[in-house]
Design an enzyme around this catalytic site. Structure first.
Site, PDB file in Angstrom:
ATOM      1  N   LYS A   1      43.340  67.702   0.061  1.00 20.24           N
ATOM      2  CA  LYS A   1      42.125  68.437  -0.298  1.00 20.24           C
ATOM      3  C   LYS A   1      41.154  67.568  -1.076  1.00 20.24           C
ATOM      4  O   LYS A   1      39.944  67.773  -1.030  1.00 20.24           O
ATOM      5  CB  LYS A   1      42.498  69.608  -1.219  1.00 20.24           C
ATOM      6  CG  LYS A   1      43.273  70.708  -0.579  1.00 20.24           C
ATOM      7  CD  LYS A   1      43.831  71.608  -1.687  1.00 20.24           C
ATOM      8  CE  LYS A   1      44.405  72.887  -1.130  1.00 20.24           C
ATOM      9  NZ  LYS A   1      45.011  73.709  -2.208  1.00 20.24           N
TER      10      LYS A   1
ATOM     11  N   LYS B   1      49.368  61.781  -9.166  1.00 19.44           N
ATOM     12  CA  LYS B   1      48.157  62.495  -9.590  1.00 19.44           C
ATOM     13  C   LYS B   1      47.601  61.955 -10.895  1.00 19.44           C
ATOM     14  O   LYS B   1      46.387  61.940 -11.097  1.00 19.44           O
ATOM     15  CB  LYS B   1      48.434  63.992  -9.736  1.00 19.44           C
ATOM     16  CG  LYS B   1      48.538  64.695  -8.393  1.00 19.44           C
ATOM     17  CD  LYS B   1      48.332  66.194  -8.548  1.00 19.44           C
ATOM     18  CE  LYS B   1      48.304  66.883  -7.189  1.00 19.44           C
ATOM     19  NZ  LYS B   1      48.310  68.345  -7.298  1.00 19.44           N
TER      20      LYS B   1
ATOM     21  N   LYS C   1      48.649  61.010   2.913  1.00 17.74           N
ATOM     22  CA  LYS C   1      48.731  62.430   3.233  1.00 17.74           C
ATOM     23  C   LYS C   1      47.350  63.052   3.429  1.00 17.74           C
ATOM     24  O   LYS C   1      46.419  62.690   2.712  1.00 17.74           O
ATOM     25  CB  LYS C   1      49.417  63.102   2.027  1.00 17.74           C
ATOM     26  CG  LYS C   1      50.167  64.353   2.303  1.00 17.74           C
ATOM     27  CD  LYS C   1      50.839  64.846   1.040  1.00 17.74           C
ATOM     28  CE  LYS C   1      49.850  65.203  -0.039  1.00 17.74           C
ATOM     29  NZ  LYS C   1      50.399  65.952  -1.165  1.00 17.74           N
TER      30      LYS C   1
END
Ligand code: AMP
Ligand code: TRP
Length: 333
Positions: A201, A114, A198
């Site tokens: 969102k 991230k 993956k």
């Protein structure tokens, strides 16, 4: 023995089929088992580890609660609440951050992913977020934590923190050591555009995921456009392993059918993708469309959603404030 279940979902919008199959659908099964005491938390404190527009955050909190209820979690049976309204979470996170070691947090792969290349610019919250997650779980003496595969490492850290606290303060069994509940084959749903990353969102392309608010036509269109390869579908798991996009779609089908992976492989072996995708679309639409309609309905009734959160917060606060008082005593405050 009663199982104490705790899990959290970030109100960061775009809840998708990966969240549903990896986590929320399992919450519903756990909620339906009368042997369990379940707590499902809208983790708004986690959401602000990356910058959020306050208006969007507010509406995403409502949407997450609506998704829980629309998917089948019964607020009369399970506690549904938002993290920021129970102050013991932040307070416990601070205390546990004095227990957790830098070396442990430095190993967290999700932070590395991230934060990206420029780690210096990531918030401190993003770095220490797994400690807050440990606080969430440990405050409620949770025995089992249903999550997708990406949270496995954070759960191991939570277990380490609990063990160290119990050892350091010589309070054996004070914090319950929680077990992860991860559905092996279906705990990592991948992007419809890239079978190696993956479903997420935050992926820019909306075509990469099926949102739980998508309507029938959007779902059919996304599955039609999902990346595949040129070969017919294989007949063994070994062959499927080498074809990530095919594997992801078959896994989604299998998960929705509640079927062993091999049974779904047998059903489509040698067939082409167009035939398979038609069946898959039908399954996804049947499962997701009623949820998406219910979410839209619930979002028109904010008073009802507020009531769920208010009642949930009261119940959560009762449990958490008792635990934090004990923590204070142990620590010597
Ligand atoms: P988050 O949206 O990060 O709060 O995730 C909520 C839950 O969904 C967590 O238990 C995650 O592990 C799970 N989850 C998120 N993305 C996926 C995915 N692509 N496949 C399976 N589970 C997922
Ligand atoms: N970190 C989890 C995620 O991003 C959400 C979460 C926060 C959570 N606290 C939790 C999950 C406690 C399980 C238990 O998906």
């Amino acid at each position: 023995m009663k199982k104490k279940i705790f899990s959290g979902v970030q109100p960061t919008g775009n809840l998708h089929l990966g969240n549903y199959l990896g986590a929320i659908r399992n919450f519903v099964d756990l909620n339906n088992d009368t042997q369990n005491e379940c707590i499902f938390c809208v983790v708004d404190l986690h959401a602000i580890t990356v910058s959020q527009n306050p208006k969007d955050l507010k509406s995403n909190i409502y949407e997450t609660v609506a998704t829980f209820v629309a998917s089948g979690i019964d607020p009369k049976k399970s506690i549904i609440f938002n993290q920021s309204h129970v102050s013991a979470h932040s307070e416990t996170a601070w205390i546990l951050s004095c227990i957790a070691r830098m070396g442990w947090l430095n190993r967290m792969t999700q932070f590395k992913e991230k934060a990206g290349k420029d780690k210096e610019k990531a918030s401190i919250g993003l770095y220490s977020y797994p400690v807050l997650m440990a606080a969430d779980i440990l405050l409620y003496d949770s025995t089992h934590v249903p999550v997708g595969d990406d949270q496995k490492q954070h759960l191991e850290l939570c277990r380490d923190i609990a063990q160290k606290f119990n050892n350091d303060f010589k309070v054996k069994d004070f914090f319950t050591i929680p077990e992860p509940l991860i559905k092996k084959e279906f705990s990592r749903i991948m992007s419809l555009k890239d079978g190696l990353s993956k479903m997420s969102k935050s992926e820019v392309s909306d075509l990469s995921r099926i949102n739980l608010t998508d309507d029938k036509d959007q779902i059919i269109n996304k599955i039609k456009k999902a990346k595949t390869d040129a070969l017919p579908l294989p007949s063994t798991i070994e062959e499927l392993e080498k074809r990530p996009e095919a594997k992801n779609l078959i896994c989604i089908y299998s998960s929705l059918m509640n079927n062993e992976l091999q049974n779904s492989i047998d059903e489509f072996a040698g067939k082409n993708f167009s035939e398979f995708k038609e069946k898959l679309s039908e399954k996804v639409v049947n499962e997701i469309n009623p949820i998406s309609l219910k979410i839209k309905d619930l979002l028109n009734d904010k008073v009802f959603l507020e009531k769920i959160l208010k009642e949930g917060c009261e119940k959560a606060n009762e449990i958490a404030s008792k635990k934090i008082r004990e923590i204070h005593k142990i620590v010597g405050f």
